[in-house]
Design an enzyme around this catalytic site. Sequence first.
Site, PDB file in Angstrom:
ATOM      1  N   GLY A  74      49.401 -57.694  84.944  1.00 46.79           N
ATOM      2  CA  GLY A  74      50.808 -57.811  84.565  1.00 46.79           C
ATOM      3  C   GLY A  74      51.678 -58.354  85.691  1.00 46.79           C
ATOM      4  O   GLY A  74      52.565 -59.184  85.459  1.00 46.79           O
ATOM      5  N   GLN A 182      53.688 -52.985  78.141  1.00 45.56           N
ATOM      6  CA  GLN A 182      53.634 -51.672  77.484  1.00 45.56           C
ATOM      7  C   GLN A 182      53.594 -51.782  75.955  1.00 45.56           C
ATOM      8  O   GLN A 182      53.474 -50.771  75.270  1.00 45.56           O
ATOM      9  CB  GLN A 182      54.842 -50.821  77.903  1.00 45.56           C
ATOM     10  CG  GLN A 182      54.881 -50.483  79.388  1.00 45.56           C
ATOM     11  CD  GLN A 182      53.839 -49.444  79.800  1.00 45.56           C
ATOM     12  OE1 GLN A 182      53.310 -48.703  78.970  1.00 45.56           O
ATOM     13  NE2 GLN A 182      53.525 -49.396  81.087  1.00 45.56           N
ATOM     14  N   SER A 202      48.632 -56.909  80.224  1.00 50.08           N
ATOM     15  CA  SER A 202      47.715 -56.390  81.232  1.00 50.08           C
ATOM     16  C   SER A 202      46.698 -55.458  80.577  1.00 50.08           C
ATOM     17  O   SER A 202      47.074 -54.492  79.904  1.00 50.08           O
ATOM     18  CB  SER A 202      48.533 -55.624  82.282  1.00 50.08           C
ATOM     19  OG  SER A 202      47.680 -55.009  83.212  1.00 50.08           O
ATOM     20  N   HIS A 204      44.603 -53.104  81.519  1.00 53.09           N
ATOM     21  CA  HIS A 204      44.380 -51.674  81.811  1.00 53.09           C
ATOM     22  C   HIS A 204      45.388 -50.758  81.120  1.00 53.09           C
ATOM     23  O   HIS A 204      45.252 -49.534  81.156  1.00 53.09           O
ATOM     24  CB  HIS A 204      44.332 -51.407  83.316  1.00 53.09           C
ATOM     25  CG  HIS A 204      45.651 -51.430  84.033  1.00 53.09           C
ATOM     26  ND1 HIS A 204      46.321 -50.274  84.373  1.00 53.09           N
ATOM     27  CD2 HIS A 204      46.410 -52.442  84.487  1.00 53.09           C
ATOM     28  CE1 HIS A 204      47.438 -50.588  85.025  1.00 53.09           C
ATOM     29  NE2 HIS A 204      47.513 -51.895  85.102  1.00 53.09           N
ATOM     30  N   THR A 240      37.855 -68.495  90.496  1.00 55.74           N
ATOM     31  CA  THR A 240      36.726 -68.242  89.605  1.00 55.74           C
ATOM     32  C   THR A 240      37.086 -67.087  88.667  1.00 55.74           C
ATOM     33  O   THR A 240      37.594 -66.057  89.105  1.00 55.74           O
ATOM     34  CB  THR A 240      35.466 -67.904  90.434  1.00 55.74           C
ATOM     35  OG1 THR A 240      35.213 -69.015  91.287  1.00 55.74           O
ATOM     36  CG2 THR A 240      34.254 -67.663  89.544  1.00 55.74           C
ATOM     37  N   CYS A 328      54.070 -46.779  90.026  1.00 51.15           N
ATOM     38  CA  CYS A 328      54.247 -47.555  91.248  1.00 51.15           C
ATOM     39  C   CYS A 328      55.329 -46.956  92.122  1.00 51.15           C
ATOM     40  O   CYS A 328      55.370 -47.170  93.316  1.00 51.15           O
ATOM     41  CB  CYS A 328      54.602 -48.992  90.905  1.00 51.15           C
ATOM     42  SG  CYS A 328      53.803 -49.565  89.426  1.00 51.15           S
TER      43      CYS A 328
HETATM   44  C1  LIG Z   1      56.228 -52.995  82.151  1.00 50.11           C
HETATM   45  C2  LIG Z   1      55.209 -53.299  83.196  1.00 50.11           C
HETATM   46  N1  LIG Z   1      55.155 -54.529  83.717  1.00 50.11           N
HETATM   47  C3  LIG Z   1      54.244 -54.860  84.656  1.00 50.11           C
HETATM   48  C4  LIG Z   1      53.339 -53.948  85.133  1.00 50.11           C
HETATM   49  C5  LIG Z   1      52.347 -54.359  86.169  1.00 50.11           C
HETATM   50  O1  LIG Z   1      51.085 -54.536  85.598  1.00 50.11           O
HETATM   51  P1  LIG Z   1      49.760 -54.548  86.495  1.00 50.11           P
HETATM   52  O2  LIG Z   1      49.533 -53.134  86.920  1.00 50.11           O
HETATM   53  O3  LIG Z   1      48.685 -55.039  85.585  1.00 50.11           O
HETATM   54  O4  LIG Z   1      50.011 -55.470  87.626  1.00 50.11           O
HETATM   55  C6  LIG Z   1      53.368 -52.640  84.633  1.00 50.11           C
HETATM   56  C7  LIG Z   1      52.456 -51.600  85.168  1.00 50.11           C
HETATM   57  O5  LIG Z   1      52.855 -50.471  85.409  1.00 50.11           O
HETATM   58  C8  LIG Z   1      54.322 -52.308  83.633  1.00 50.11           C
HETATM   59  O6  LIG Z   1      54.391 -51.080  83.111  1.00 50.11           O
END
Ligand SMILES: Cc1ncc(COP(=O)(O)O)c(C=O)c1O
Length: 398
Positions: A74, A182, A202, A204, A240, A328
């Site tokens: 993401g 999300q 993303s 995960h 890659t 984060c």
């Molecule tokens: C709304 C949002 N954007 C971006 C990200 C970042 O994604 P990634 O962890 O894959 O870099 C997150 C992850 O917490 C997210 O919740």
Amino acid sequence: MGSQRIIYMDHSATTFVKPEVLDAMIPYFTEHFGNPSSVYSIARDSKKAIDAARAQTARTLGADPEEIYFTSGGSESDNWAIKGVAFANRKRGNHIITTQIEHHAVLHTCQFLEKEGFEVTYLPVDQYGLVNPRDLETAITDKTILVSIMYANNEIGTIEPVAELGAIARRHKVYFHTDAVQAIGNIPLDVKASNIDLLSLSAHKFYGPKGVGALYIRKGVRIDNLIHGGGQERKRRAGTENIAGIVGLGKAIELVTADIPGHNVRIQALRDRLIHGVREKIPSVRLNGHPEKRLPGNVNMSFEYIEGESMLLWLDDAGICASTGSACTSGSLEPSHVLLATGLPVELSHGSLRLTLGDANTEADVDVVIEVLPKIVTKLREMSPLYKKSGKEGGCNV
Ligand SMILES: Cc1ncc(COP(=O)(O)O)c(C=O)c1O
């Protein structure tokens, strides 16, 4: 903790990898390990697998496969969309519009661009975290080149009126990017119907592996490359390919979008049970985010007279994984920028707890939290001199 069962309620931070996803990935670490850029047959197997994942991702979004580019997640997708469009369209204008409640992958990218001479408008939100489309309309100038507004907020779960916002941007011939990290698996998406030019996702966050994501780029969008090097991803994103990761993303997106309504009924019922249970047992609690326009699994609450961080430690002790804001920023004692943007006072922002439900959860898990959390809150409030002074023992919800 020994053999204590873990109750995982942090699905917005990340998710476990579904067994079917892992099964699909494994052969691409061992048998089909060829570099897709090579010419022999095992390389062709890798390329075919990437193409299949691209087609699956495109189908989910209502896009064409050539409009899907795989990335490292993401954050990269957000960086690419915003920096790429900003630099490629600099001659047309230097104004970008986003919101005050974006993920830091968007906010910090915009702050970086401000240092590069771009101007950024950070739209406010209402008490529920909703952007007012009229605010977007009035913020657009003849210098505006890009609007970036998230599909659903990672902290409070509020779902933005993306189709309406996209239509405004399109009418003004301004590119529209949405961070849908999300949203995948929770909201049916259609990039064409919603006038979306760029969309980040993303793996995960939807039961796929970490370190792989995608950016949808509508055909015809002017965008610079972010990662320079080899000619992968049709010469637009060097490096890659993370084949196993991409295969995992493709399988995960197929699984989570197979029955969004069915999934939402189950998860929403758990969410509502949790919200009602907590409100019934704990006084002076506030639900953050929109009461209805919210992600099915999101519960974000503020507890008066309590530090969210202390709640997390006690919950962890009881085997419950939760978060105060986005993963984060947890660990930092700064109040959440999202909660502050909704007008929540600093003290209540500090007392916030995010529980995000998903496939790892059952009704029994929810009931454990409803039993454990009130005890923790009572204990912490007993330790708070401010709570005692307030005379609110036994008070009502806010
Ligand atoms: C709304 C949002 N954007 C971006 C990200 C970042 O994604 P990634 O962890 O894959 O870099 C997150 C992850 O917490 C997210 O919740």
